[in-house]
Scaffold this active site. Sequence first.
Site, mmCIF file in Angstrom:
data_model
loop_
_atom_site.group_PDB
_atom_site.id
_atom_site.type_symbol
_atom_site.label_atom_id
_atom_site.label_comp_id
_atom_site.label_asym_id
_atom_site.label_seq_id
_atom_site.Cartn_x
_atom_site.Cartn_y
_atom_site.Cartn_z
ATOM 1 N N TRP A 106 73.343 43.848 19.308
ATOM 2 C CA TRP A 106 74.799 43.896 19.455
ATOM 3 C C TRP A 106 75.302 43.068 20.636
ATOM 4 O O TRP A 106 76.508 42.912 20.820
ATOM 5 C CB TRP A 106 75.258 45.345 19.625
ATOM 6 N N LYS A 107 74.408 42.600 21.464
ATOM 7 C CA LYS A 107 74.778 41.813 22.659
ATOM 8 C C LYS A 107 75.842 42.565 23.470
ATOM 9 O O LYS A 107 75.794 43.784 23.551
ATOM 10 C CB LYS A 107 75.254 40.422 22.254
ATOM 11 N N GLU A 137 69.374 34.310 25.116
ATOM 12 C CA GLU A 137 70.491 34.350 26.077
ATOM 13 C C GLU A 137 69.993 34.786 27.457
ATOM 14 O O GLU A 137 70.552 34.378 28.476
ATOM 15 C CB GLU A 137 71.607 35.258 25.539
ATOM 16 N N GLU A 144 63.371 32.765 17.096
ATOM 17 C CA GLU A 144 64.809 32.510 17.040
ATOM 18 C C GLU A 144 65.086 31.101 17.573
ATOM 19 O O GLU A 144 65.178 30.907 18.797
ATOM 20 C CB GLU A 144 65.559 33.526 17.885
ATOM 21 N N GLY A 192 74.043 32.286 16.729
ATOM 22 C CA GLY A 192 75.488 32.371 16.915
ATOM 23 C C GLY A 192 76.223 31.088 16.564
ATOM 24 O O GLY A 192 77.404 30.940 16.875
ATOM 25 N N GLY A 199 72.258 39.065 14.955
ATOM 26 C CA GLY A 199 73.278 39.247 15.987
ATOM 27 C C GLY A 199 74.619 39.581 15.356
ATOM 28 O O GLY A 199 74.892 40.721 14.980
ATOM 29 N N GLY A 200 75.463 38.562 15.180
ATOM 30 C CA GLY A 200 76.839 38.751 14.712
ATOM 31 C C GLY A 200 76.974 39.653 13.494
ATOM 32 O O GLY A 200 77.820 40.562 13.469
HETATM 33 C C1 PEP Z 1 70.525 37.126 18.072
HETATM 34 O O1 PEP Z 1 71.335 37.595 18.839
HETATM 35 O O2 PEP Z 1 69.326 37.338 18.269
HETATM 36 C C2 PEP Z 1 70.992 36.349 16.920
HETATM 37 C C3 PEP Z 1 70.105 35.862 16.101
HETATM 38 O O3 PEP Z 1 72.355 36.169 16.785
HETATM 39 P P1 PEP Z 1 73.132 35.623 15.467
HETATM 40 O O4 PEP Z 1 72.579 36.379 14.295
HETATM 41 O O5 PEP Z 1 74.567 35.916 15.723
HETATM 42 O O6 PEP Z 1 72.831 34.164 15.357
#
Ligand code: PEP
Length: 254
Positions: free
Chosen positions: A10-11, A99, A169, A175, A236-237
């Site tokens: 969820w960041k 991040e 990743e 993102g 993530g999103g």
């Molecule tokens: C993440 O935060 O690990 C990620 C993959 O984000 P997103 O799915 O938004 O690209």
Amino acid sequence: MRKPFVAGNWKMNTDSISSVELVREITQGCRGLAGERVDVAVYPPFVYLAPAVKSMGSGNISVGGQDLYFEQKGAFTGEISAAMLKDIGCVRVLCGHSERRHVIGEGDELINKKVIAAINGGLLPTLCIGELLEQRQAGQTEEVVRRHLNKGLEGLCDERVLAVTIAYEPVWAIGTGLTATPQQAQEVHAFIRGLLGELYNDDVAAELRIQYGGSVKPANAAELMVQADVDGLLVGGASLKAADFIAIIEASAG
Ligand code: PEP
């Protein structure tokens, strides 16, 4: 046989009300699937972890921290230990998210200490690895992934490394809406599994789960998950919308 593992990062999103609602909706939406056909986890911000654990009820999803500090306790203002995460009911923790690496400035040595502290503290860490766009363009993807993996897992024996999940990743896909193609993901995942075989042995390589992360959505989850070495997704999103996250979980269960 590796059970699919889907997790939502969820960041720095949600608030005290929406975080609890989101956990409830996810828990209800994947009843019968979570824990049985697919492992499901969410990583809310630290301050919403305890309410998230409570609102999960008897649901079969696990809650984890987005980060931790490697020391057990003491004068480390602002930091959170493995014991604290465990104390409030967390099971998992992310280590070395891109991040943390590229915005906050964490290096491989610190990330390795966090992975070890998580395991020592009884948590299941996910070690996030992956290359920047310029590194991919310069043909350095394998070199970067090898370094992140070698250094991130340093000091872990065969038995202890089984607590770890690897999340590949590619930073250029996080993102950005740019997803790696299923073939690009499979290529790197197969490379990672080969490295695990070199670092440990074939049994460890066959057992460890490797998640893909980077702009995963309901529309691309299934095509990523059918790849032989893609064992799960770190989202993530799309994990912030219960319906989307549940659709991704369903697609991952096959
Ligand atoms: C993440 O935060 O690990 C990620 C993959 O984000 P997103 O799915 O938004 O690209």
